[in-house]
Design an enzyme around this catalytic site. Structure first.
Site, short mmCIF file in Angstrom:
data_model
loop_
_atom_site.label_atom_id
_atom_site.label_comp_id
_atom_site.label_asym_id
_atom_site.label_seq_id
_atom_site.Cartn_x
_atom_site.Cartn_y
_atom_site.Cartn_z
N ASP A 1 0.72 -1.19 0.14
CA ASP A 1 -0.12 -0.16 0.03
C ASP A 1 0.60 1.26 0.16
OD1 ASP A 1 -2.45 -1.54 0.00
OD2 ASP A 1 -2.69 -1.25 2.30
N GLN A 2 0.33 2.12 -0.80
CA GLN A 2 1.12 3.46 -0.79
C GLN A 2 1.58 4.25 0.53
OE1 GLN A 2 -0.73 6.57 -3.17
NE2 GLN A 2 0.70 7.96 -2.78
#
Length: 184
Positions: free
Chosen positions: A56-57
């Site tokens: 995930d970012q």
């Protein structure tokens, strides 16, 4: 913001640290493939980068990218066959009663809303999700856990803990607020 760093590289792969805020796949100016392509170009090499897994970012951590299509295929297959162990550290809001355990759920991914939900029964688009965790440290309000994924579903760690009233610190999408400063 931190910048990525290379931990190991050979002719077939690059092991690097992805800082929080960078995309793990192509898609913006702060993406690991773009950064790695620049790194390869700077070293005088043809920038051929293959994404083998995602993170995930908002999360930072160790990632592996392939330099060759064949290596990407082998690495992706090894991950699919669970030959690669994926471990994470996460800070949950709240305290976990069991010091270690396994979470098994059915997850439904709503792509239109970019959100995943725990559901009660199988139906189209629902997939099984499993992870195990160990509590490493806790305060009155937070718990640091080491998580080992058995499956790799979108937002899996975030959703499985949030569904039990233990959202990840700073995870606004699943109830963890926006402040990610951690006193642990």
């Amino acid at each position: 913001m931190d910048t990525p760093s290379i931990v190991y590289e050979d002719a077939h792969l690059i092991l690097c640290v992805k800082p929080a805020g960078y995309l793990s796949e192509e898609g913006g100016s702060l993406s690991m493939p773009r950064w790695l392509a620049g790194y390869e170009t700077e070293k005088g090499r043809r920038p051929e980068i293959y994404v083998c897994h995602r993170l995930d970012q908002a999360a930072g951590g160790l990632m592996v990218y392939a330099r060759r299509k064949e290596a990407a295929g082998r690495l992706t297959a090894a991950m699919g066959e669970r030959q690669v162990t994926k471990e994470y550290l996460a800070v949950c809001k709240g305290r976990i009663a069991e010091k270690e355990g396994t979470l098994n759920d059915l997850l439904f991914r709503d792509a239109a809303r970019n959100k995943t939900f725990v559901v009660k029964r199988p139906r189209k688009g629902v997939r099984e999700a499993s992870l195990s965790y160990t509590v490493l440290e806790e305060t009155a309000e937070l718990t640091l856990v080491k998580v080992r994924l058995h499956t790799g579903r979108t937002h899996q760690i975030r959703v499985q803990f949030a569904s039990r009233g233990l959202p990840l610190l700073g995870d606004g999408r699943y109830g963890g607020g926006t402040d990610s400063r951690c006193p642990l």
